[in-house]
Design a protein around this motif. Structure first.
Motif, PDB file in Angstrom:
ATOM      1  N   PRO A 234       8.887   7.740   6.371  1.00  0.00           N
ATOM      2  CA  PRO A 234       7.008   6.573   6.942  1.00  0.00           C
ATOM      3  C   PRO A 234       7.689   6.042   8.225  1.00  0.00           C
ATOM      4  O   PRO A 234       8.712   6.147   8.991  1.00  0.00           O
ATOM      5  N   PHE A 235       6.669   6.366   9.012  1.00  0.00           N
ATOM      6  CA  PHE A 235       6.532   6.109   9.973  1.00  0.00           C
ATOM      7  C   PHE A 235       6.727   4.556   9.808  1.00  0.00           C
ATOM      8  O   PHE A 235       6.138   4.082   9.314  1.00  0.00           O
ATOM      9  N   GLY A 236       7.246   4.070  11.661  1.00  0.00           N
ATOM     10  CA  GLY A 236       7.300   2.295  11.897  1.00  0.00           C
ATOM     11  C   GLY A 236       5.847   2.424  12.014  1.00  0.00           C
ATOM     12  O   GLY A 236       4.960   2.739  12.486  1.00  0.00           O
TER      13      GLY A 236
ATOM     14  N   SER B  15      -4.337   6.066  10.714  1.00  0.00           N
ATOM     15  CA  SER B  15      -4.582   6.147   9.182  1.00  0.00           C
ATOM     16  C   SER B  15      -3.792   6.646   8.380  1.00  0.00           C
ATOM     17  O   SER B  15      -4.213   7.018   7.326  1.00  0.00           O
ATOM     18  N   MET B  16      -3.068   7.631   8.590  1.00  0.00           N
ATOM     19  CA  MET B  16      -2.008   7.900   7.468  1.00  0.00           C
ATOM     20  C   MET B  16      -0.547   6.866   7.792  1.00  0.00           C
ATOM     21  O   MET B  16       0.701   7.134   6.734  1.00  0.00           O
ATOM     22  N   PHE B  17      -1.036   5.890   8.305  1.00  0.00           N
ATOM     23  CA  PHE B  17       0.484   4.647   7.919  1.00  0.00           C
ATOM     24  C   PHE B  17       0.340   4.761   6.412  1.00  0.00           C
ATOM     25  O   PHE B  17      -0.384   4.105   5.834  1.00  0.00           O
ATOM     26  N   ASN B  18       1.620   4.478   5.975  1.00  0.00           N
ATOM     27  CA  ASN B  18       2.097   3.803   4.994  1.00  0.00           C
ATOM     28  C   ASN B  18       1.823   2.466   4.452  1.00  0.00           C
ATOM     29  O   ASN B  18       2.825   1.621   5.344  1.00  0.00           O
ATOM     30  N   ALA B  19       1.065   1.747   4.201  1.00  0.00           N
ATOM     31  CA  ALA B  19       0.344   0.495   4.448  1.00  0.00           C
ATOM     32  C   ALA B  19       1.801  -0.458   3.505  1.00  0.00           C
ATOM     33  O   ALA B  19       1.884  -1.352   4.055  1.00  0.00           O
ATOM     34  N   ASP B  20       2.537   0.430   2.227  1.00  0.00           N
ATOM     35  CA  ASP B  20       3.308  -0.776   1.839  1.00  0.00           C
ATOM     36  C   ASP B  20       4.401  -0.873   3.371  1.00  0.00           C
ATOM     37  O   ASP B  20       5.077  -1.990   3.226  1.00  0.00           O
ATOM     38  N   VAL B  21       4.726   0.014   4.035  1.00  0.00           N
ATOM     39  CA  VAL B  21       5.857  -0.106   4.938  1.00  0.00           C
ATOM     40  C   VAL B  21       5.313  -0.716   6.358  1.00  0.00           C
ATOM     41  O   VAL B  21       5.655  -1.847   6.869  1.00  0.00           O
ATOM     42  N   MET B  22       3.741  -0.874   6.505  1.00  0.00           N
ATOM     43  CA  MET B  22       3.739  -1.441   7.202  1.00  0.00           C
ATOM     44  C   MET B  22       3.477  -3.289   6.837  1.00  0.00           C
ATOM     45  O   MET B  22       3.587  -4.040   7.542  1.00  0.00           O
TER      46      MET B  22
END
Length: 492
Positions: free
Chosen positions: A189-191, A308-315
């Protein structure tokens, strides 16, 4: 060669070129960008923007947009009370949405009362904020008033590393990078910065080096902390500080992991990653833990849609560490380049982006900064580009619809024709591309942004004092409620 033979020769060349194009077109890929591409160097336009522009023909027609705009202009925006505070009603034309920044303003208020607390801002942008332009001046204003030391979160690599003065960074050329600008399905996932980096060169050292900049309040690297992601394999990193080397292990067990380089302040250090090829690396954070800290997440060519492609859990995992109070979205430069005046497609996409932020950073205040003025040549005369005002109004509309604050950068810098003045005046405050600000202009814009935010804060304090004097009981902050904004017709 006579004219007739020359004509047929030229015609034959054009015909052969056309046939070759048609032939090659059959084997060209359907998409410019792959679903997963490891090394993404110097890509200047994001893939989601290109796809959205391609679908532009499906957007609402100009007449319906004009009708909607007239309806908004004829109504006033009345806010619901939040925590016992209600800002005055606004018109769409002058919309600022301070009401939706109340939780941010409350955190500033608490910081003003207790200087040992902290406030954090994430500033997402495009080439306008490249090299920490604009953002460094917003940061400087806040740190000057509320305290705080440090440049905030810094990526491993950046196109603008060489031109950034608030922190100096150099890095080996063998880092492998994935960016949300052009990769839809990253390996990891992206940071929070929209990137993920891999030190996957087993033959050569993969390293990054940081040195504190010269900007006030950024002359040391405080509490330097590495952020990295989850992996099934461990790794090591060697921190070189002066003549000393600190060898530490990477334990990538959680979605987001941290490793402190050293407590206290440093002037510079180097990080060598050893056998860490499978571990996603995100970047380093530098702050002293009190006051205001502002992270610059700029990316050339970005429209804002990739968020909009962010992984909400990682964020949320990042937010558990960094604890953001305000997220600023400053986009528009790259959206002006496609000859359209119908931005309903962009409204829809950025509404999705804002909703992703709300999901990823619960309770955070959000501020939309509009496009600045941009000039284009029409009939040999430079004028404000005809797409600027339609885009600015679209940005204002999705700010209102998503319950976000709004800064109209176009009017703030002077409105119609202002970019021409900023370029032509002496000394100039913008570049000859009539789009981007120079250092002088970026400082002016940073100051203007801070001044508008601070005006809202001072008004908040007045309303807060009135609430306390009247003994009004604060109500819980309400967010993303469709009925939290009432739009009623102006009384005659």
């Amino acid at each position: 060669m006579n004219t007739k033979s020359y004509f047929f020769q030229s015609f034959s060349i054009v015909a052969l070129a056309l046939v070759a194009f048609i032939g090659f077109k059959q084997i060209l890929p359907d998409k410019i960008f792959s679903e997963s591409k490891l090394d993404s160097k110097n890509i200047l336009i994001d893939s989601l923007l290109l796809e959205s522009v391609a679908k532009d023909s499906l957007a609402a027609d100009d007449d319906s947009i004009a009708t909607s705009e007239r309806n908004l202009n004829n109504k006033k925006i009345v806010f619901d009370e939040t925590e016992g505070i209600e800002f005055p009603a606004e018109s769409f034309e002058n919309y600022k949405g301070y009401q939706y920044l109340i939780s941010f303003y409350e955190k500033l208020y608490q910081l003003e009362k207790n200087p040992q607390s902290k406030v954090r801002i994430a500033y997402y942008g495009d080439s306008m904020t490249d090299g920490d332009l604009i953002v460094q001046d917003v940061r400087a204003n806040y740190q000057e008033r509320f305290g705080g030391n440090g440049v905030g979160f810094v990526s491993i690599t950046s196109e603008s590393a060489a031109s950034r003065g608030s922190v100096k960074s150099t890095y080996s050329k063998n880092w492998k990078t994935q960016s949300y600008l052009n990769v839809k399905k990253p390996i990891s996932p992206f940071g929070v910065n929209g990137h993920v980096f891999f030190a996957n060169d087993a033959s050569n050292n993969t390293w990054v080096q940081y040195e504190a900049g010269l900007n006030k309040n950024c002359t040391t690297l405080d509490n330097a902390t590495l952020f990295y992601g989850r992996s099934s394999k461990t790794g090591k990193v060697n921190f070189i500080i002066g003549k000393d080397t600190l060898k530490k292990s990477l334990s990538p067990n959680s979605l987001v992991n941290t490793l402190k380089v050293s407590s206290g302040s440093l002037k510079a250090f180097k990080a060598n990653f050893v056998h860490a090829d499978s571990i996603p690396i995100y970047g380093f954070n530098f702050d002293n833990g009190i006051g205001v800290h502002v992270d610059n997440f700029s990316q050339r060519g970005n429209s804002g849609l990739p968020i909009s492609m962010f992984n909400a859990d990682v964020m949320r995992a990042f937010n558990n560490n960094l604890k953001y109070d305000l997220i600023i979205l400053h986009y528009g430069t790259n959206v002006l380049n496609y000859g359209t005046k119908n931005y309903s497609w962009y409204e829809k996409g950025m509404t999705k982006t804002v909703n992703k932020i709300k999901e990823s950073f619960p309770g955070v205040s959000i501020l939309i900064v509009s496009t600045a003025d941009k000039s284009t040549k029409y009939n040999l005369e430079m004028k404000t580009d005809s797409a600027v005002v339609p885009l600015m109004k679209a940005q204002k509309h999705y700010a209102l619809e998503t319950e976000s604050g709004f800064v109209n950068l176009y009017t703030l810098m002077g409105g119609d024709g202002s970019m021409i003045k900023w370029v032509d005046e002496a000394p100039a405050k913008a570049n000859k591309d009539y789009t981007h600000f120079n250092q002088r202009g970026a400082k002016a814009i940073g100051n203007l942004l801070y001044e508008q935010l601070n005006k809202g804060y001072e008004e908040f304090k007045t309303l807060r004092a009135k609430r306390d004097a009247e003994g009004t009981k604060p109500k819980p902050v309400r967010r993303a409620r469709p009925d939290s904004v009432s739009i009623t017709k102006d009384s005659v």
